[in-house]
Write a protein that holds these residues in place. Structure first.
Motif, PDB file in Angstrom:
ATOM      1  N   PHE A 180       1.132 -12.605   8.406  1.00  0.00           N
ATOM      2  CA  PHE A 180       1.997 -13.075   9.496  1.00  0.00           C
ATOM      3  C   PHE A 180       3.326 -12.326   9.510  1.00  0.00           C
ATOM      4  N   ALA A 181       3.944 -12.195   8.343  1.00  0.00           N
ATOM      5  CA  ALA A 181       5.237 -11.508   8.276  1.00  0.00           C
ATOM      6  C   ALA A 181       5.097 -10.034   8.603  1.00  0.00           C
ATOM      7  N   MET A 182       4.003  -9.416   8.179  1.00  0.00           N
ATOM      8  CA  MET A 182       3.807  -7.993   8.469  1.00  0.00           C
ATOM      9  C   MET A 182       3.621  -7.759   9.960  1.00  0.00           C
ATOM     10  N   LYS A 183       2.951  -8.685  10.643  1.00  0.00           N
ATOM     11  CA  LYS A 183       2.790  -8.536  12.089  1.00  0.00           C
ATOM     12  C   LYS A 183       4.119  -8.696  12.814  1.00  0.00           C
ATOM     13  N   ARG A 184       4.993  -9.507  12.272  1.00  0.00           N
ATOM     14  CA  ARG A 184       6.339  -9.609  12.857  1.00  0.00           C
ATOM     15  C   ARG A 184       7.082  -8.277  12.723  1.00  0.00           C
ATOM     16  N   LEU A 185       6.894  -7.600  11.606  1.00  0.00           N
ATOM     17  CA  LEU A 185       7.502  -6.273  11.439  1.00  0.00           C
ATOM     18  C   LEU A 185       6.890  -5.270  12.416  1.00  0.00           C
ATOM     19  N   LEU A 186       5.580  -5.360  12.614  1.00  0.00           N
ATOM     20  CA  LEU A 186       4.924  -4.474  13.579  1.00  0.00           C
ATOM     21  C   LEU A 186       5.493  -4.678  14.979  1.00  0.00           C
TER      22      LEU A 186
ATOM     23  N   ALA B 216       8.355  -5.664  15.689  1.00  0.00           N
ATOM     24  CA  ALA B 216       9.734  -5.174  15.715  1.00  0.00           C
ATOM     25  C   ALA B 216       9.809  -3.651  15.724  1.00  0.00           C
ATOM     26  N   GLY B 217       8.626  -2.984  15.690  1.00  0.00           N
ATOM     27  CA  GLY B 217       8.604  -1.527  15.802  1.00  0.00           C
ATOM     28  C   GLY B 217       8.542  -0.780  14.485  1.00  0.00           C
ATOM     29  N   ALA B 218       8.057  -1.427  13.420  1.00  0.00           N
ATOM     30  CA  ALA B 218       8.044  -0.794  12.105  1.00  0.00           C
ATOM     31  C   ALA B 218       7.074   0.375  12.002  1.00  0.00           C
ATOM     32  N   GLY B 219       6.063   0.435  12.884  1.00  0.00           N
ATOM     33  CA  GLY B 219       5.055   1.480  12.781  1.00  0.00           C
ATOM     34  C   GLY B 219       4.046   1.165  11.691  1.00  0.00           C
ATOM     35  N   PRO B 220       3.278   2.156  11.231  1.00  0.00           N
ATOM     36  CA  PRO B 220       2.265   1.890  10.197  1.00  0.00           C
ATOM     37  C   PRO B 220       2.914   1.425   8.907  1.00  0.00           C
ATOM     38  N   ILE B 221       2.415   0.319   8.341  1.00  0.00           N
ATOM     39  CA  ILE B 221       3.028  -0.291   7.160  1.00  0.00           C
ATOM     40  C   ILE B 221       1.961  -0.767   6.178  1.00  0.00           C
ATOM     41  N   TYR B 222       2.385  -0.864   4.906  1.00  0.00           N
ATOM     42  CA  TYR B 222       1.506  -1.435   3.881  1.00  0.00           C
ATOM     43  C   TYR B 222       2.364  -2.156   2.862  1.00  0.00           C
ATOM     44  N   GLN B 223       1.726  -3.024   2.087  1.00  0.00           N
ATOM     45  CA  GLN B 223       2.378  -3.577   0.907  1.00  0.00           C
ATOM     46  C   GLN B 223       1.351  -4.063  -0.097  1.00  0.00           C
ATOM     47  N   THR B 224       1.774  -4.051  -1.358  1.00  0.00           N
ATOM     48  CA  THR B 224       1.000  -4.639  -2.438  1.00  0.00           C
ATOM     49  C   THR B 224       1.782  -5.845  -2.923  1.00  0.00           C
ATOM     50  N   THR B 225       1.154  -7.022  -2.899  1.00  0.00           N
ATOM     51  CA  THR B 225       1.904  -8.247  -3.168  1.00  0.00           C
ATOM     52  C   THR B 225       1.017  -9.288  -3.821  1.00  0.00           C
ATOM     53  N   LYS B 226       1.639 -10.296  -4.391  1.00  0.00           N
ATOM     54  CA  LYS B 226       0.900 -11.450  -4.901  1.00  0.00           C
ATOM     55  C   LYS B 226       0.587 -12.389  -3.739  1.00  0.00           C
ATOM     56  N   SER B 227      -0.634 -12.908  -3.734  1.00  0.00           N
ATOM     57  CA  SER B 227      -1.048 -13.913  -2.760  1.00  0.00           C
ATOM     58  C   SER B 227      -1.633 -15.093  -3.522  1.00  0.00           C
ATOM     59  N   PHE B 228      -1.722 -16.238  -2.830  1.00  0.00           N
ATOM     60  CA  PHE B 228      -2.071 -17.480  -3.525  1.00  0.00           C
ATOM     61  C   PHE B 228      -3.058 -18.311  -2.698  1.00  0.00           C
ATOM     62  N   ARG B 229      -4.078 -18.818  -3.360  1.00  0.00           N
ATOM     63  CA  ARG B 229      -5.035 -19.711  -2.706  1.00  0.00           C
ATOM     64  C   ARG B 229      -5.438 -20.802  -3.681  1.00  0.00           C
TER      65      ARG B 229
END
Length: 320
Positions: A75-81, A83-96
């Protein structure tokens, strides 16, 4: 109580190599590394995902507010998209929540990236390049959801009638299908009957899922059947990645969130606050893009030939 890590130190060194190779891969392709919050006021509404909530005290608030550890940074990455961020990536901790075993840990490492202007085939090609360059795996084959069910179970998942589907689910899994949805039955057949065989000879992309399993993907009609424009990548019987031709319609996204919450209520599950930040971002305008989430822990399992996720992470939840 065992204080030692569950993995060998060689696994930690391999993880460092994977992370370094990942950064080189995306840097060489001019994809921007970003960092988004793990804590958020909202989270995934999907019925099959259970989020972990956190009570957060903030100044000037009369009582603690409920927040969520993110199931993915989507969700947060799509908000950056937007906003015009262009191609993006990240490596992060996720939780389920509720996920623990040989293939699951409530806290895990996710690699996620988005490619504005890419169609699904272009993204699949880049995912293939990634697992070849970083993990030394073969270029994946491609099989459709329909072909997989026909090959392993001799049924057409798009055309089989409900009663026949319920019966074969009970016969093949031993689980009563009386209270299950059509998608629940298909998922049980996949996970219990042939998922462990997918990608064992070489990695494989499975494509063209039923539209009812679209989640956050676009839907397209093919030969009179509505299909989700998404793929999953399997290697060694493990699901490694989930990719989408991303839904960019804010109104449709809001509708899907609302439907998810209606189904949550019907199934006695807690409702999830709708992420209006995401909805508003999509409404502001997001260009066509594709995105994928890849489990780095599972990728390392394949690279090591590990049978348990505990062999690739230092401190699983029972040692944390």
């Amino acid at each position: 109580m065992n204080w030692r890590p569950s993995c060998q130190l060689s696994a930690l060194r391999l993880r460092a190599e994977i992370l370094a190779s990942t950064r080189r891969f995306f840097s060489d392709r001019s994809v921007l590394e970003v960092d988004t919050p793990i804590l958020s006021h909202s989270t995934a509404t999907d019925l099959h995902l259970a989020s972990i909530s956190a009570s957060v005290d903030l100044p000037h608030q009369p009582k603690p507010i409920q927040m969520y550890l993110q199931t993915s940074p989507e969700f947060a990455m799509k908000r950056l998209l937007a906003a015009g961020a262009g191609p993006i990536y990240q490596t992060t901790k996720s939780f389920r929540d509720g996920e623990f075993g040989k293939r699951h840990n409530p806290e895990f490492t996710m690699l996620e990236w988005y490619r504005p202007g890419f169609g699904l085939r272009e993204l699949m090609s880049e995912v293939a390049d990634f697992i070849t360059a970083v993990a030394g795996l073969e270029t994946p084959a491609v099989i459709t959801y329909q072909q997989a069910f026909q090959q392993y179970l001799d049924i057409d998942p798009h055309k089989i009638d409900d009663q026949s589907l319920y019966q074969i689910t009970q016969d093949r899994t031993g689980i009563s299908a009386d209270d299950l949805s059509r998608d629940d039955c298909l998922d049980l057949l996949l996970t219990h009957c042939f998922e462990s065989q997918l990608g064992c000879d070489r990695p494989v992309f499975m494509t063209e899922y039923p539209a009812s399993q679209a989640s956050l993907a676009n839907v397209k009609e093919v030969d009179g059947v509505l299909l989700a424009q998404r793929f999953e990548l399997y290697a060694g019987g493990l699901e490694l990645a989930n990719g989408y031709d991303e839904l960019i319609d804010g109104e449709e996204q809001l509708k899907r969130f609302q439907i998810d919450n209606e189904e949550r209520r019907a199934n006695g599950l807690p409702e999830i606050p709708i992420d209006h930040h995401l909805v508003d971002a999509l409404k502001s305008g997001l260009s066509k893009c594709s995105g994928v989430a890849l489990g780095l822990d599972r990728l390392q399992m394949v690279m090591q030939g590990a049978s348990s996720i505990h062999e690739v992470i230092a401190f699983p939840v029972d040692r944390a």
